[in-house]
Design an enzyme around this catalytic site. Structure first.
Site, PDB file in Angstrom:
ATOM      1  N   HIS A 228       0.872  -1.196   0.000  1.00  9.99           N
ATOM      2  CA  HIS A 228       0.000   0.000   0.000  1.00  9.99           C
ATOM      3  C   HIS A 228       0.904   1.240   0.000  1.00  9.99           C
ATOM      4  O   HIS A 228       1.737   1.391  -0.876  1.00  9.99           O
ATOM      5  CB  HIS A 228      -0.941  -0.089   1.210  1.00  9.99           C
ATOM      6  CG  HIS A 228      -1.995   0.970   1.305  1.00  9.99           C
ATOM      7  ND1 HIS A 228      -2.417   1.741   0.258  1.00  9.99           N
ATOM      8  CD2 HIS A 228      -2.729   1.374   2.377  1.00  9.99           C
ATOM      9  CE1 HIS A 228      -3.367   2.575   0.664  1.00  9.99           C
ATOM     10  NE2 HIS A 228      -3.588   2.380   1.947  1.00  9.99           N
ATOM     11  N   LYS A 261       7.513  -8.751  -6.314  1.00 11.91           N
ATOM     12  CA  LYS A 261       6.569  -7.707  -6.702  1.00 11.91           C
ATOM     13  C   LYS A 261       7.403  -6.468  -7.003  1.00 11.91           C
ATOM     14  O   LYS A 261       8.218  -6.054  -6.164  1.00 11.91           O
ATOM     15  CB  LYS A 261       5.621  -7.402  -5.543  1.00 11.91           C
ATOM     16  CG  LYS A 261       4.763  -8.588  -5.104  1.00 11.91           C
ATOM     17  CD  LYS A 261       3.502  -8.694  -5.897  1.00 11.91           C
ATOM     18  CE  LYS A 261       2.552  -9.663  -5.207  1.00 11.91           C
ATOM     19  NZ  LYS A 261       1.486 -10.141  -6.071  1.00 11.91           N
ATOM     20  N   HIS A 267      -2.244  -2.434  -9.422  1.00  6.67           N
ATOM     21  CA  HIS A 267      -3.254  -1.788  -8.568  1.00  6.67           C
ATOM     22  C   HIS A 267      -4.463  -2.705  -8.469  1.00  6.67           C
ATOM     23  O   HIS A 267      -4.833  -3.360  -9.453  1.00  6.67           O
ATOM     24  CB  HIS A 267      -3.673  -0.443  -9.174  1.00  6.67           C
ATOM     25  CG  HIS A 267      -4.337   0.460  -8.195  1.00  6.67           C
ATOM     26  ND1 HIS A 267      -5.663   0.344  -7.884  1.00  6.67           N
ATOM     27  CD2 HIS A 267      -3.834   1.459  -7.435  1.00  6.67           C
ATOM     28  CE1 HIS A 267      -5.971   1.259  -6.974  1.00  6.67           C
ATOM     29  NE2 HIS A 267      -4.885   1.948  -6.680  1.00  6.67           N
ATOM     30  N   ASP A 318       2.571   5.644  -6.826  1.00  6.05           N
ATOM     31  CA  ASP A 318       3.832   5.599  -6.079  1.00  6.05           C
ATOM     32  C   ASP A 318       5.049   5.594  -7.002  1.00  6.05           C
ATOM     33  O   ASP A 318       6.141   6.012  -6.595  1.00  6.05           O
ATOM     34  CB  ASP A 318       3.851   4.362  -5.171  1.00  6.05           C
ATOM     35  CG  ASP A 318       2.790   4.463  -4.096  1.00  6.05           C
ATOM     36  OD1 ASP A 318       2.064   3.463  -3.876  1.00  6.05           O
ATOM     37  OD2 ASP A 318       2.659   5.542  -3.501  1.00  6.05           O
TER      38      ASP A 318
END
Ligand code: SDX
Length: 382
Positions: A228, A261, A267, A318
């Site tokens: 997150h 990852k 998303h 991000d």
């Protein structure tokens, strides 16, 4: 209950209604109270967007002036918060520092409220608490970075609006207009995003009639995770690992072979790209030009094009925000606390909305443990 009734991670589950924002993966769009976030980021101050999220309408000039006066009056790093942060090890994670600071503020603000039913506060009190947290976080986040660098806190400047003052507090230098604009845009883009994990955490805690501060502390804990909010920090670690554009291909070969990852990509809701990325990438481009760092743009573009072509997974917010904050001069560890300073507006707007139309959030679970059995069958010696 059939297995396919179970929605692990609540993927695709509509848990409630909200009037605060609309995330639309079909049109790849994001609306804050009906306004496209791109329009807000290009034209509004973060203060005006905070007002919009809380009140449902953009402020008039008089309302914005009053809002700014209250925000300025609550910017100071209080002695209690400074003492609490100073009590933490210098190498504490900044997310833990900010979580502790909010906890201290909440304990002081709700002190003397004997009956737990009264801690929840009135809508007016919670609106005031929301603005006070919004105003206090820049001093808390910037003090953490300065403390780690062996620097004293800087006093806020009332002649500077929110974004410029945040940069002043962090670096103790007159911020450049290009940097202020890019930073302001990042705050608006990070402010709100419907029922993301940290916002939903805040709503779950609020639904028990717990207080706003407890809900924000829980949301900070959720945001810290690298799946997150912690991803913007993790993106910078990826950039540091790769080093330069020429190393991307080899680095990706290894990372994908290890089934890692890749931080800043993918998303839960947007599957064809995050609606906020083009606006944040444009802000990053202004910083690349301002600081004359074409190497950053080359690494950014190479990793994006290689990963998208190999996996068909697109960048999220991000991805551009990490290198942007790095160019501005923020320590990598400070990136996710910046996300807190922005998302406090969305979190508190959702807390207010949950309080206004509450139902305890308590889903079901399907049991897959041992069948019923009894103590008489239990033989401790075998
Ligand atoms: C934010 O919800 C929000 O709105 C959040 C946020 C907000 O504003 O609040 O937008 C902010 O949190 C953005 C996301 C930041 N996180 C990261 O950048 C971390 C890396 N991303 C992944 O962990 C992942 O994309 C998630 C967690 C963000 C979303 O994953 P999902 O929807 O749960 O999907 P998944 O993990 O099941 O992935 C589906 C497939 C998997 O492959 P298989 O195991 O089925 O073979 O895609 C793969 C995943 O392995 N995949 C990735 C990947 N993202 C998905 N593989 C490598 N790198 C990635 N980044």
């Amino acid at each position: 209950m059939a297995d396919n009734d179970i929605k692990k991670g609540l993927a695709g589950v509509v848990a409630d209604v909200t009037a605060i924002s609309k995330v639309n993966p079909e049109t790849n769009s994001l609306l804050y109270r009906g306004y496209p976030v791109q329009e807000l980021a290009a034209t509004q101050s973060f203060e005006a967007v905070a007002y919009l999220l809380w009140h449902g309408e953009l402020p008039s000039a008089a309302q914005l002036a009053e809002f700014r006066a209250i925000e300025r009056a609550h910017r100071a790093l209080t002695a209690e918060v400074k003492t609490a942060i100073d009590a933490l090890p210098l190498d504490s994670h900044p997310m833990d520092e900010v979580r502790t600071a909010v906890s201290v503020i909440g304990a002081i603000e709700t002190a003397g409220v004997g009956n737990v039913l009264d801690a929840v506060g009135t809508p007016e009190q919670n609106l005031q608490r929301s603005l006070q947290l919004f105003a206090a976080l820049p001093a808390i986040v910037s003090y953490g970075q300065r403390r780690r660098r062996g620097l004293e806190a800087v006093e806020s400047r009332d002649d500077l609006d929110y974004a410029a003052n945040f940069l002043w507090l962090t670096f103790g230098e007159e911020p450049d207009a290009v940097v202020v604009d890019a930073f302001n845009r990042s705050m608006i883009l990070y402010a709100e995003h419907s029922f993301n994990a940290s916002t939903f955490t805040a709503r779950v805690i609020t639904s028990t009639l717990s207080d706003m501060y407890s809900a924000v502390v829980g949301a900070i804990g959720a945001l810290k995770g690298p799946l997150h909010g912690g991803a913007n920090e993790a993106v910078m670690h990826v950039f540091d690992e790769i080093g330069s554009a020429s190393e991307v291909s080899g680095w990706l070969d290894t990372a994908l072979a290890e089934k890692r990852k890749i931080m800043g990509f993918g998303h839960r809701v947007y599957k064809r790209g995050d609606s906020r990325v083009p606006t944040m990438k444009a802000a990053l481009d202004t910083l690349v030009a301002h600081y004359d760092r074409p190497d950053v743009a080359e690494l950014y573009d190479t990793l994006e094009s290689e990963f998208v072509s190999r996996k068909g997974i697109y960048p999220n917010l991000d991805y551009p925000s990490g290198p942007a904050y790095n160019l501005i001069g923020y320590d990598t560890l400070t990136f996710t606390p910046l996300f807190i300073a922005a998302r406090i507006t969305g979190w508190t707007a959702h807390i207010l909305e949950q309080q206004a139309s509450n139902a305890l959030i308590r889903p079901l679970s399907a049991y897959n443990g041992p069948d019923e059995r009894h103590i008489e069958e239990y033989e401790p010696d075998t």
